[in-house]
Design a protein around this motif. Structure first.
Motif, PDB file in Angstrom:
ATOM      1  N   THR A  35      38.251   3.890 -22.670  1.00 47.95           N
ATOM      2  CA  THR A  35      38.377   4.755 -24.163  1.00 47.95           C
ATOM      3  C   THR A  35      38.499   6.582 -23.466  1.00 47.95           C
ATOM      4  N   TYR A  36      36.944   6.206 -22.951  1.00 53.25           N
ATOM      5  CA  TYR A  36      36.595   7.439 -22.071  1.00 53.25           C
ATOM      6  C   TYR A  36      37.462   7.983 -20.443  1.00 53.25           C
ATOM      7  N   GLY A  37      37.331   6.937 -20.123  1.00 54.19           N
ATOM      8  CA  GLY A  37      38.435   7.449 -19.249  1.00 54.19           C
ATOM      9  C   GLY A  37      37.717   7.758 -17.800  1.00 54.19           C
ATOM     10  N   GLU A  38      36.250   7.246 -17.898  1.00 59.40           N
ATOM     11  CA  GLU A  38      34.838   7.633 -17.244  1.00 59.40           C
ATOM     12  C   GLU A  38      34.870   6.260 -16.357  1.00 59.40           C
ATOM     13  N   LEU A  39      34.170   6.647 -15.148  1.00 60.40           N
ATOM     14  CA  LEU A  39      33.760   5.772 -14.878  1.00 60.40           C
ATOM     15  C   LEU A  39      31.891   5.198 -14.677  1.00 60.40           C
ATOM     16  N   ILE A  40      31.961   3.677 -15.413  1.00 59.46           N
ATOM     17  CA  ILE A  40      31.011   3.641 -16.363  1.00 59.46           C
ATOM     18  C   ILE A  40      30.613   1.939 -15.417  1.00 59.46           C
ATOM     19  N   ILE A 185      39.269 -10.346 -17.774  1.00 59.32           N
ATOM     20  CA  ILE A 185      41.094 -11.566 -17.646  1.00 59.32           C
ATOM     21  C   ILE A 185      41.114 -11.215 -16.302  1.00 59.32           C
ATOM     22  N   ASP A 186      41.870 -12.592 -15.661  1.00 54.12           N
ATOM     23  CA  ASP A 186      42.541 -12.937 -14.912  1.00 54.12           C
ATOM     24  C   ASP A 186      43.319 -12.267 -14.486  1.00 54.12           C
ATOM     25  N   GLN A 187      43.578 -11.506 -12.950  1.00 48.17           N
ATOM     26  CA  GLN A 187      44.285 -10.422 -12.177  1.00 48.17           C
ATOM     27  C   GLN A 187      45.736 -10.770 -12.236  1.00 48.17           C
ATOM     28  N   SER A 188      45.940 -12.700 -13.009  1.00 44.12           N
ATOM     29  CA  SER A 188      47.212 -12.834 -12.701  1.00 44.12           C
ATOM     30  C   SER A 188      48.108 -13.095 -14.011  1.00 44.12           C
ATOM     31  N   PHE A 189      46.915 -12.794 -14.811  1.00 47.35           N
ATOM     32  CA  PHE A 189      48.131 -12.433 -16.533  1.00 47.35           C
ATOM     33  C   PHE A 189      48.308 -10.747 -16.549  1.00 47.35           C
ATOM     34  N   ILE A 190      46.913  -9.891 -15.837  1.00 43.38           N
ATOM     35  CA  ILE A 190      48.093  -8.524 -16.005  1.00 43.38           C
ATOM     36  C   ILE A 190      48.657  -8.561 -15.194  1.00 43.38           C
ATOM     37  N   GLN A 191      48.797  -8.746 -14.490  1.00 47.23           N
ATOM     38  CA  GLN A 191      49.949  -8.088 -13.145  1.00 47.23           C
ATOM     39  C   GLN A 191      51.261  -8.117 -13.680  1.00 47.23           C
ATOM     40  N   HIS A 192      52.207  -8.762 -15.015  1.00 47.21           N
ATOM     41  CA  HIS A 192      53.408  -8.915 -14.998  1.00 47.21           C
ATOM     42  C   HIS A 192      52.596  -8.614 -16.878  1.00 47.21           C
ATOM     43  N   CYS A 193      51.746  -8.063 -17.324  1.00 47.13           N
ATOM     44  CA  CYS A 193      51.787  -7.881 -18.572  1.00 47.13           C
ATOM     45  C   CYS A 193      52.778  -6.876 -19.704  1.00 47.13           C
ATOM     46  N   THR A 194      52.902  -6.587 -18.303  1.00 47.21           N
ATOM     47  CA  THR A 194      54.076  -5.507 -18.840  1.00 47.21           C
ATOM     48  C   THR A 194      55.643  -5.653 -18.700  1.00 47.21           C
ATOM     49  N   ASP A 226      51.716   1.446 -15.749  1.00 45.39           N
ATOM     50  CA  ASP A 226      52.004   1.352 -17.185  1.00 45.39           C
ATOM     51  C   ASP A 226      50.653  -0.191 -17.503  1.00 45.39           C
ATOM     52  N   HIS A 227      50.177  -0.411 -16.356  1.00 46.81           N
ATOM     53  CA  HIS A 227      48.898  -1.531 -16.957  1.00 46.81           C
ATOM     54  C   HIS A 227      48.643  -0.392 -17.891  1.00 46.81           C
ATOM     55  N   ILE A 228      48.317   0.490 -18.209  1.00 48.76           N
ATOM     56  CA  ILE A 228      46.738   1.351 -18.488  1.00 48.76           C
ATOM     57  C   ILE A 228      47.240   1.180 -19.520  1.00 48.76           C
ATOM     58  N   VAL A 229      48.008   2.020 -20.003  1.00 48.95           N
ATOM     59  CA  VAL A 229      49.209   2.214 -21.151  1.00 48.95           C
ATOM     60  C   VAL A 229      49.303   1.467 -22.352  1.00 48.95           C
ATOM     61  N   PHE A 230      49.650  -0.197 -21.263  1.00 44.17           N
ATOM     62  CA  PHE A 230      49.532  -1.348 -21.958  1.00 44.17           C
ATOM     63  C   PHE A 230      48.153  -1.968 -22.555  1.00 44.17           C
ATOM     64  N   LEU A 231      47.049  -1.746 -21.607  1.00 47.64           N
ATOM     65  CA  LEU A 231      45.665  -2.089 -21.759  1.00 47.64           C
ATOM     66  C   LEU A 231      45.229  -1.060 -22.937  1.00 47.64           C
ATOM     67  N   GLN A 232      45.280   0.284 -22.963  1.00 45.79           N
ATOM     68  CA  GLN A 232      44.974   1.359 -23.956  1.00 45.79           C
ATOM     69  C   GLN A 232      45.263   0.801 -25.361  1.00 45.79           C
ATOM     70  N   ARG A 233      46.691   0.804 -25.325  1.00 43.99           N
ATOM     71  CA  ARG A 233      47.026   0.763 -26.498  1.00 43.99           C
ATOM     72  C   ARG A 233      46.895  -1.121 -27.641  1.00 43.99           C
ATOM     73  N   ASN A 234      46.011  -1.706 -26.795  1.00 43.52           N
ATOM     74  CA  ASN A 234      45.776  -2.980 -27.244  1.00 43.52           C
ATOM     75  C   ASN A 234      44.251  -2.707 -27.494  1.00 43.52           C
ATOM     76  N   LEU A 235      43.970  -1.549 -26.733  1.00 41.32           N
ATOM     77  CA  LEU A 235      42.293  -2.080 -27.120  1.00 41.32           C
ATOM     78  C   LEU A 235      41.526  -2.930 -26.569  1.00 41.32           C
ATOM     79  N   ASN A 261      39.454  10.000 -11.814  1.00 39.89           N
ATOM     80  CA  ASN A 261      39.725  10.335 -13.084  1.00 39.89           C
ATOM     81  C   ASN A 261      41.051  10.519 -13.599  1.00 39.89           C
ATOM     82  N   LYS A 262      41.935   9.938 -13.630  1.00 41.90           N
ATOM     83  CA  LYS A 262      43.281   9.642 -13.969  1.00 41.90           C
ATOM     84  C   LYS A 262      43.519   8.706 -14.564  1.00 41.90           C
ATOM     85  N   VAL A 263      43.399   8.270 -15.275  1.00 42.27           N
ATOM     86  CA  VAL A 263      43.263   7.052 -16.724  1.00 42.27           C
ATOM     87  C   VAL A 263      44.143   8.195 -17.469  1.00 42.27           C
TER      88      VAL A 263
END
Ligand code: C2E
Ligand code: CA
Ligand code: CA
Ligand code: CA
Length: 263
Positions: A35-40, A185-194, A226-235, A261-263
């Motif tokens: 949401t804020y693109g910060e290291l947490i 969420i396991d990385q195997s789902f993220i890998q091809h989510c776009t 584009d993973h980030i774009v997808f994940l941010q769009r889906n909250l 800081n590149k989110v």
């Protein structure tokens, strides 16, 4: 076969010495708020710097450590080291981050686990709310036991995450019963989510379901913009992956994080 067997035996013998010889090290991977693109936070990941074999990844020795019971002492070392590191970061610009630690099921089943973790907290004076304990779905095999121990950990103030969510064969039954804060969420789902519609649907649905159950969601294995774009769009709440940084040694963490800081 014979070769395999021999190297197996050598490794097992070496596991015993590795602890006393200080051959284990923790690496840390940044966790980023989407949401804020910060290291947490940081996830502690163990590495074994073997004198002859070089760096051995946990995938190669954690299963052996679990089979032989060495995971108990190694796991205790990991918890203590991660807490000491977190304490050290409290006096730097990393003062507000959380620390995630992986626990193996075998550790949770040791009778004095709660005493040990309580002892480490007292000794290192870390705030348990800043510690996230990552457990896998295999923990949920005995749901009553899982409930009892997770309840205790929650009462002590720890955060609890389910690691590798969706990867195993477990049911969703435990989600409504157990005091959990987050799913990863396991990385195997993220890998091809776009690129793969099925993966996209699964990830989106997992996020919606988790939020409705009041869990936070972390995406693992984020490697592309584009993973980030997808994940941010889906909250999705948080992300980890090579896009931000691989796991690095503690002394490299601050430099790494300044570039994140590149989110
Ligand atoms: P995990 O907890 O699911 O950790 C994530 C793994 O994915 C790590 O591998 C990490 O280096 C890797 N990773 C991170 N970002 C990416 C990415 O963008 N792409 C890809 N392909 N991989 C990524 P690592 O460090 O080799 O650890 C493997 C597993 O070993 C961990 O999986 C965890 O289950 C176990 N492990 C690591 N440290 C510990 C520990 O201290 N205790 C216990 N019990 N298990 C540990
Ligand atoms: Ca993990
Ligand atoms: Ca994982
Ligand atoms: Ca894993």
């Amino acid at each position: 076969m014979a070769m395999n067997h021999r190297s197996h035996v050598i490794l097992e013998k070496d596991l015993q010495d590795a602890l006393t010889n200080d051959e284990f090290h923790l690496y840390y991977q940044p966790k980023v708020d989407l949401t804020y693109g910060e290291l947490i936070g940081a996830e502690a990941l163990i590495r074994w710097k073997h004198p002859e074999r070089g760096i051995i990844s946990p995938g190669e020795f954690i299963p052996l450590a679990e089979d032989t019971g060495w995971i108990i002492s190694i796991g205790e070392w990991v918890l203590r080291s991660a807490c000491l590191q977190l304490k050290e970061w409290e006096f730097s610009e990393l003062d507000s981050i959380t620390m995630s630690v992986n626990l193996s099921v075998r550790q949770l089943y040791q009778p004095d686990f709660l005493e040990i973790i309580r002892g480490i907290i007292e000794e290192t004076r870390v705030n348990p709310e800043k510690l996230e304990l990552e457990i896998t779905e295999s923990m949920m095999m005995d749901i009553d036991f899982a409930y009892t121990i997770l309840r205790e950990l929650k009462n002590m103030g720890f955060q609890v995450s389910i690691d590798d969510f969706g990867k195993g064969y477990s049911s969703l039954h435990y989600l409504k019963k157990l005091p959990i804060d987050k799913i990863k969420i396991d990385q195997s789902f993220i890998q091809h989510c776009t690129r793969d519609l099925n993966d996209a649907t699964i990830v989106k649905t997992m996020i919606v379901m988790a939020h409705q159950l009041n869990f936070q969601v972390v995406a693992e294995g984020v490697e592309k913009e584009d993973h980030i774009v997808f994940l941010q769009r889906n909250l999705c709440d948080e992300a980890q992956g090579y896009l931000f940084s691989p796991p690095v040694a503690a002394y490299d963490f601050l430099t790494t994080v300044r570039n994140v800081n590149k989110v």
